[in-house]
Design an enzyme around this catalytic site. Structure first.
Site, mmCIF file in Angstrom:
data_model
loop_
_atom_site.group_PDB
_atom_site.id
_atom_site.type_symbol
_atom_site.label_atom_id
_atom_site.label_comp_id
_atom_site.label_asym_id
_atom_site.label_seq_id
_atom_site.Cartn_x
_atom_site.Cartn_y
_atom_site.Cartn_z
ATOM 1 N N GLN A 13 0.850 -1.176 0.000
ATOM 2 C CA GLN A 13 0.000 0.000 0.000
ATOM 3 C C GLN A 13 0.888 1.229 0.000
ATOM 4 O OE1 GLN A 13 -3.512 0.055 0.090
ATOM 5 N NE2 GLN A 13 -3.270 2.246 -0.260
ATOM 6 N N SER A 194 6.148 5.870 -1.640
ATOM 7 C CA SER A 194 7.348 5.137 -2.079
ATOM 8 C C SER A 194 8.210 4.654 -0.908
ATOM 9 C CB SER A 194 8.194 5.989 -3.031
ATOM 10 O OG SER A 194 7.442 6.353 -4.170
ATOM 11 N N ARG A 195 7.571 4.395 0.222
ATOM 12 C CA ARG A 195 8.259 3.873 1.410
ATOM 13 C C ARG A 195 9.265 4.862 2.015
ATOM 14 N NH1 ARG A 195 4.488 1.076 0.926
ATOM 15 N NH2 ARG A 195 4.341 -1.179 1.189
ATOM 16 N N MET A 196 9.135 6.137 1.652
ATOM 17 C CA MET A 196 9.989 7.168 2.231
ATOM 18 C C MET A 196 9.302 7.742 3.472
ATOM 19 S SD MET A 196 12.820 7.402 0.506
ATOM 20 C CE MET A 196 13.453 9.083 0.616
ATOM 21 N N HIS A 197 9.077 6.880 4.444
ATOM 22 C CA HIS A 197 8.294 7.231 5.611
ATOM 23 C C HIS A 197 8.997 8.256 6.502
ATOM 24 C CE1 HIS A 197 6.106 3.784 4.256
ATOM 25 N NE2 HIS A 197 7.023 2.915 4.663
#
Length: 217
Positions: A13, A194-197
């Protein structure tokens, strides 16, 4: 029967709802937690006070389960349980624990590490008697975490207790009460694209001071 590896590998997600920066957060992590928790309440999430409690067993193995937050302030995070349960025994041997809140609808989680101790008898008594009577009875009759023969005996004991204390006050058992987790580290995680949390962490510097740092996602 098994879950196909490909179906799991393709489960993902992308998070786009919000962001978290150092300039946006409170200098006090409890204030920041309160802000997020109120937003979880306002979003009508199902049991936003549900949190994973992680302890360690006698052989140093991790042990985790869901418990419910019943209080949070500058002193710490409160929950209640059976002191003779598996978690109660593990806490007695090693009073260092971790908590995790996960609010997927808001794409957020909060991680807490700290030490834990029992609340006062007075505070435990107050909360015990504020609970629904059925929950009070369950706390008395259930030998939590112990092996039992079947459910029938448990329900029989519950019914007998209900009849015994009809229109009477149920005394809180000595083996049941509250804990408070005193945090040393609190991490706020906000999902990003893009998983750049975003990961903002508070580390206890002294009694009244927290150091704020950012971690790589």
């Amino acid at each position: 029967m098994s879950i196909e590896k490909e179906s799991l590998e393709n489960l993902r997600q992308d998070y786009r709802s919000s962001s978290l920066t150092e300039k946006d957060v409170s200098k006090n992590p409890i204030n920041q937690f309160t802000k997020w928790f109120k937003e979880a309440l306002n979003a009508n999430l199902y049991e936003p006070n549900a949190m994973t409690l992680a302890t360690t067993s006698t052989d140093r193995k991790p042990s985790a389960r869901i418990v419910l937050l019943k209080g949070a302030d500058d002193k710490g995070f409160v929950f209640y349980s059976n002191y003779l349960s598996a978690k109660g025994k593990e806490i007695a041997r090693n009073p260092v624990v971790a908590l995790v809140f996960y609010w997927p609808e808001l794409e957020r989680q909060v991680r807490i590490e700290g030490t834990v101790e029992k609340l006062s008898k007075e505070e435990s008594d107050r909360y015990f008697h504020s609970r629904p009577k059925g929950s009070q009875i369950a706390a008395v009759v259930s030998p939590q975490s112990q092996q039992i023969t079947d459910r029938d005996q448990l329900e029989k004991d519950w019914t007998e207790m209900e009849e015994k204390f009809e229109n009477k006050t149920i005394p809180k058992p000595a083996y049941w009460g509250g804990y408070i987790v005193k945090p040393q580290v609190i991490e706020f995680w906000q999902g990003r694209e893009s998983r750049m949390h975003d990961r903002i962490v508070y580390k206890k510097a002294d009694k009244n001071t927290w150091k704020i740092v950012r971690l790589a996602p």
